[in-house]
Design an enzyme around this catalytic site. Structure first.
Site: not given
Length: 469
Positions: A83, A103, A115, A242, A252
């Protein structure tokens, strides 16, 4: 320097073409010189490199894309995808092929009304924490750079916009396989599994059942990874499927932190109100995530009941496998031999009862700081110390090696918060650079590092961290 785009060998469903947004007024905040040397990208720390990495001047060899994947987020399966991340390309190095990903580089087809941006704080946290784990010898993605975009990102308040340039052996996740299983065909799952084998486990290519072997390899990597997290008191914070890689790399870095006082229920994430991803539950969640992974491989294991029996049998090995890696790490931390694990249990009881700090306890044992260990401690702790010293008598070489596994320094959550706040508000990078310098030598045991014991006022304070999305 040679760039490839092997991910595009997969069926078209696995990605969407997308270009990163062009940063308004980019500037380097952090540059990882040692990593740049490994990647032979040291000459990118200039204006041209800045333009490339901020979306204004893409390399002709790049074919940017956003990856599609799903994920069980706090137990609920959701369609996700990159995203706010874009894979620029794959760079061939002497140590293998690595992904170069932006990222926080803007919207993608998977942004789900977001966004696609990131604030400076979360990107600094990812850089600091991923470097800390790397130098603690824990498998992880790394950060090549943090770049400020010159834009404002709105969350609960305005933040300085930034992006991180992430380096990984790949961005294949358990969630990638879930996506193939739920949205594709068995042939799509097979194509993805074949790609994962080629990418990470080519040695299983000729196995009798290469897909069973693939699962075993992923399970080994994850069990070993989580055991190392536990050994240094690292709490990932968001162990969604994920966020579990097929390569076994930590990925992450959202609401992550190192545990202070030993407590299995320790949670730092502001959104983990049920404690699903607490320190003590990380091994269990690792097994739960692997169960979700093996479900996606069922079509490749065998027909009907046969495939289910194989999957269950393979998954049942996780518990003993994790225990093996965990005990291996803990024996090294205390110079213990097989069969002496009762000392571990006794120590944990004392640590929890007395609210002892995880890192400081093992650091004191490593430098044999009996005075610090016995200061205001219970009779049980004193008795344990005497028993441990008697058990390890004559193991001088092993006791010396404790310094190689028990860090003298970790980037404490309150220090990371302070460093980020100072950088965001006043551009004061003094503490940030100090944390990074100490993190690169966590086992140095310098006087300067030893001065960073956990202050008394922090011992009873619980900090929260936020994912920054």
């Amino acid at each position: 320097m040679k760039w490839t785009s092997s991910y595009r060998m997969l069926p078209r469903m696995f990605y969407q073409d997308v270009l990163p947004s062009v940063a308004k007024d980019p500037s380097f905040v952090l540059w990882n010189e040692s990593l740049a040397e490994q990647l032979q990208l040291t000459d990118w720390h200039d204006e041209t490199g800045l333009l490339k990495l901020s979306g204004a001047q893409l390399d002709d060899c790049w074919e940017p894309l956003a990856q599609a994947y799903m994920g069980h987020q706090f137990g609920h399966l959701t369609m996700l995808g990159d995203g706010r991340a874009i894979l620029l390309g794959e760079l061939e190095t002497e140590r293998g092929v690595v992904d170069l990903q932006l990222k926080g580089s803007g919207q993608t087809p998977f942004s789900r009304r977001g966004d696609g941006r990131a604030g400076l704080g979360p990107m600094l946290r990812e850089y600091v924490m991923s470097e800390a784990l790397f130098y603690l010898n824990i498998s992880t993605t790394r950060s090549l750079a943090v770049i400020e975009t010159g834009e404002t990102v709105w969350r609960e308040r305005p933040h300085r916009g930034a992006l991180v340039v992430r380096v990984a052996s790949s961005h294949l996740r358990v969630g990638t396989f879930q996506y193939a299983y739920h949205y594709g065909t068995s042939e799509d799952v097979k194509a993805l599994a074949d790609y994962a084998i080629q990418k990470h486990y080519p040695h299983v290519d000729n196995a009798e059942n290469r897909y069973i072997s693939l699962f075993r390899e992923v399970m080994k990597r994850q069990a070993a990874l989580i055991a190392k997290w536990q050994a240094v008191g690292f709490i990932h914070g968001v162990m969604n499927t994920d966020n579990m890689t097929i390569s076994g790399e930590t990925i992450d870095y959202g609401p992550c932190a190192f545990m202070n006082q030993y407590d299995l229920d320790t949670v730092f994430s502001s959104i983990d109100v049920q404690g699903r991803y607490a320190y003590g539950r990380q091994p269990q969640i690792g097994g739960w995530n692997l169960a979700r992974f093996v479900e996606t491989l069922l079509p490749l294991f065998g027909e009907g009941e046969e495939g289910l029996e194989i999957a269950q049998r393979e998954l049942n090995a996780y518990g003993s496998l994790f225990e093996h890696y965990w005990l291996e790490e803990m024996r090294k931390k205390l110079a213990l031999h097989e069969g002496e694990e009762a000392l571990l249990d006794e120590l944990f009881v004392c640590m929890r009862r007395e609210q002892r700090d995880w890192t400081e306890t093992f650091r004191d044992l490593t430098v044999e700081n009996e005075e610090c260990l016995q200061l205001e401690c219970s009779k049980e702790m004193k008795d344990w110390y005497v028993k441990w010293k008697q058990t390890t008598e004559g193991r001088e070489q092993e006791l010396q090696k404790m310094q190689e596994v028990n860090p003298a320094f970790i980037p404490r959550n309150h220090l990371v918060d302070q460093a980020i706040e100072r950088m965001e508000l006043t551009n004061d990078r003094t503490l940030l650079e100090r944390l990074l310098r100490f993190s690169r030598e966590p086992f140095a045991y310098t006087e300067e590092q030893l001065a960073y014991r956990l202050p008394e006022e922090e011992k009873t304070r619980m900090h929260q961290t936020f994912c920054g999305t």
